[in-house]
Design an enzyme around this catalytic site. Structure first.
Site: not given
Ligand SMILES: Cc1ncc(C[n+]2csc(CCOP(=O)(O)OP(=O)(O)O)c2C)c(N)n1
Ligand SMILES: [Mg+2]
Length: 656
Positions: A27, A261, A408, A470
């Site tokens: 990334h 990204h 939770e 539940h």
């Molecule tokens: C719970 C969860 N859902 C989806 C993802 C996949 N994912 C990783 S980074 C990301 C985008 C997040 O956006 P942001 O935090 O703004 O990161 P940026 O693109 O700015 O680096 C996604 C959807 C993940 N790692 N965890």
């Protein structure tokens, strides 16, 4: 910006992007955008000790945006904590020290495994709770031996997660002033603009939650980032949220776009990045000036902070020898139950719900283990689970009972944070059916090999009147199928005692999930606390060479014992195997396993839950593979055929 800061930041950007391009995976967006934030935090604020990555009073850095692992790995390398240049070049490769997302225990200096967004923020709240508890317990005037910050770097995605909001709401309520969240606010996420999905007013939102809110308009302006962090560190009563505006993929041809990204840059794009940043140093290398700067400003500053702390500790030891001795038990995670002489016991024949027994044993454990801390998700009256010494809060930081509220998911992640702090052990509780709400945090505990303890009541459809929403059915199978997770379902007080002692044992490298009954269960002659630690044992032997056996656990053990005795009266020999923990049983020697599950026996498994997992141990399974129904518990046993007569008949029909 100073030219050396600028060189460092551009090195992080280029080397980070090159690592990702070499790996053909990673990334680059966050690396290029957030490099100045991480650089400022590490070179001007964070106190860590490269010579001792477990230094107890170190600042904790939680990379909630785990996809930015490359940044963390470069910090660990440059600060001298761990990771060689070769490790960095091996990013995301098989068995490398630099896996795709940070992994606790795998890479020295990584405080927590992150990747599932939101979890890091929530666990950071646990770190901050642990710190404030220990500070209240040990600090003396002029001798703040526990005094560290918990820094989080999060992205936009982290803040869209419910778990993060649950946790931040609690952090604000608790006034955890040592918690500082740095938000890489780039308005972009994986699929495009954040504004496609979110239009929150972050300032209003987080101030309403009890945070200080600081905005840094330009993340490249490191003096402003620095100042914001300094202001946050001086907050005396609130956690701080710092929104730092950055540009995702800064310097890359497609900066500011979501395409940067999570896609490695091409060689041509790297060339352009270097040109845009006016960066001419060799590929995948840090210049000596950069290494020197980090050595001086992170490594040496950290070591001298640690030396000062050691000096403080010597004074503390002299002035407060008893407290010092106790503190060392936390530092070395050295708590063990020395004697069980006064542990609560129950008489055979006496009936009580295993949840009540769980609560009483936990209360006893709290008297033995000053490091255990936790509570319930607004269900103490039902789960019977609470921590000792009153409710933890601003006015009572020495309270070990955390009122998590109905949160939770954050509760379980906070529990992990408390455990991760070191020396402390977190536990939490809720209705078993709502374990669905916190499963991802248990999964992370299992991945990390953390000994967090998750306690649940109301473990079957015997919840009764509250109905199918539940009544758990598939949850046992879900947790039992989770690697490195010890699920224990005790049948009575003796087994519950064995389960609780096992869960809070020193040095466990797995989380424990204990389930308990809502309804009263008889305390049985045949059970054994020690048997629990082997996972399964023969509770009733009908004859030396019984041809049959029941395999069961929890509330169904007493039922199976009755059926086996009825069958015995008919001249049919059926042993009863109590199997409270499949996980622990599977760890036993083949010899032991064969002595319990005899090749010569035909077995029937009985459990008021999904049948799926039991076919490994039995040829016929009496389970429940539908959702439950709302009705009084007295009717439930008939409805699902969990009666002596029904099991007796099913046994005869299907096994003989
Ligand atoms: C719970 C969860 N859902 C989806 C993802 C996949 N994912 C990783 S980074 C990301 C985008 C997040 O956006 P942001 O935090 O703004 O990161 P940026 O693109 O700015 O680096 C996604 C959807 C993940 N790692 N965890
Ligand atoms: Mg973003």
């Amino acid at each position: 910006m100073n030219s050396i800061d600028s060189l460092c930041i551009n090195s992080l950007r280029v080397v980070g992007a090159e690592m990702i391009t070499k790996a053909k995976s990673g990334h680059p967006g966050i690396v290029l955008g957030a490099a100045p934030i991480v650089h400022t935090l590490f070179t001007r604020h964070i106190n860590i000790n490269a010579q001792d990555d477990k230094w107890y009073n170190r600042d904790r850095f939680i990379l909630s945006a785990g996809h930015g692992s490359t940044l963390l790995y470069m910090m660990l390398h440059l600060s001298g904590v761990s990771l060689t240049m070769d490790d960095l070049k091996n990013l995301r490769q098989k068995d490398s020290m630099t896996p795709g997302h940070p992994e606790y225990r795998h890479t020295k200096g990584v405080e927590i495994s992150t990747g599932p967004l939101g979890q890091g923020i929530a666990s950071a709240v646990g770190f901050a709770i642990a710190e404030s508890y220990l500070a209240a317990k040990f600090n003396q005037p002029g001798l703040s031996v526990i005094d560290n910050n918990t820094f989080v770097l999060c992205g936009d995605g982290d803040l869209q997660e419910g778990i993060a909001m649950e946790a931040m709401s609690l952090a604000g309520h608790l006034g955890l002033n040592k918690l500082i969240i740095l938000h890489d606010s780039n308005d972009i996420q994986l699929d495009g603009e954040v504004s496609f999905a979110t239009s929150d007013n972050l300032k209003a939102k987080f101030e309403a939650m009890g945070f200080n809110y600081i905005k840094v308009e330009d993340g490249n302006d490191i003096d402003s980032v620095d100042e914001a962090i300094s202001t946050a560190k001086n907050s005396s009563d609130k956690p701080t949220f710092i929104e730092i505006k950055t540009i995702i993929g800064y310097g890359a041809p497609n900066s500011g776009e979501s395409s940067i990204h999570g896609k490695p840059m091409s060689q041509d794009d790297i060339k352009e990045l270097r040109k845009n940043l006016e960066y001419n140093y060799p590929e995948l290398e840090f210049a000596n000036e950069v290494k020197e700067f980090y050595k001086k400003n992170v490594t040496e500053r950290g070591i001298s902070a640690c030396n000062e702390w050691n000096h403080l500790l010597r004074t503390y030891e002299k002035k407060y020898p008893e407290e010092y001795a106790e503190l060392m038990k936390f530092v070395y995670d050295d708590f063990e139950i020395d004697s069980v002489d006064d542990i609560p016991t129950w008489k055979v024949g006496e009936a009580e719900s295993t949840r009540k027994e769980m609560g009483k044993i936990l209360d006893w454990l709290s008297t033995k283990l000053p490091n255990i801390m936790g509570g319930s998700a607004d269900l103490t009256a039902s789960t019977m689970v609470k921590g000792a010494d009153g409710i933890y809060g601003k006015d009572n930081p020495l309270g070990r009972n955390i009122k998590f509220g109905v949160r939770e998911h954050a509760m379980a992640a906070i529990t992990n944070g408390i455990t991760l702090y070191g020396g402390m052990r977190g536990f939490c509780a809720g209705f078993f059916v709502f374990s669905d709400y916190l499963k991802p945090a248990v999964r992370l505990a299992a991945i990390m090999g953390l000994p967090s303890v998750f306690l649940f009541s109301h473990d079957t459809v015997c919840v009764g009147e509250d109905g199918p929403t539940h009544q758990p059915v598939e949850q046992l199978t879900m947790f039992r199928s989770m690697p490195n997770t010890n699920v224990i379902r005790p049948a009575d007080a003796k087994e519950m005692t064995g389960a609780m002692l096992h869960a809070f044992k020193k040095d466990n490298t797995y989380p424990t999930v204990i389930t308990s009954s809502r309804q009263g269960l008889p305390n049985l002659e045949e059970t054994s606390a020690e048997g629990v630690s082997k996972g399964a044992y023969v509770a009733y032997k009908a004859a030396k060479d019984s041809k049959y056996a029941f395999v069961t656990c929890g509330s169904e053990l007493s039922l199976c014992l009755e059926v086996a005795k009825k069958l015995k009266a008919d001249g049919i020999n059926v042993d009863v195997i109590s199997m409270p923990s499949i996980y622990l049983f599977e760890k036993q020697s083949d010899e032991y396993k064969k002595s319990i599950l005899k090749d010569s026996q035909k077995r029937m498994a009985v459990e008021m839950g999904s049948s799926l997992g039991w076919y490994k141990y039995a040829s016929y399974v009496k389970g429940i593979d539908t959702f439950g129904k709302s009705m009084p518990i007295s009717k439930i046993f008939d409805e699902y055929g969990f009666t002596v007569d029904e099991i007796y008949n099913e046994f005869k029909e299907n096994l003989m």
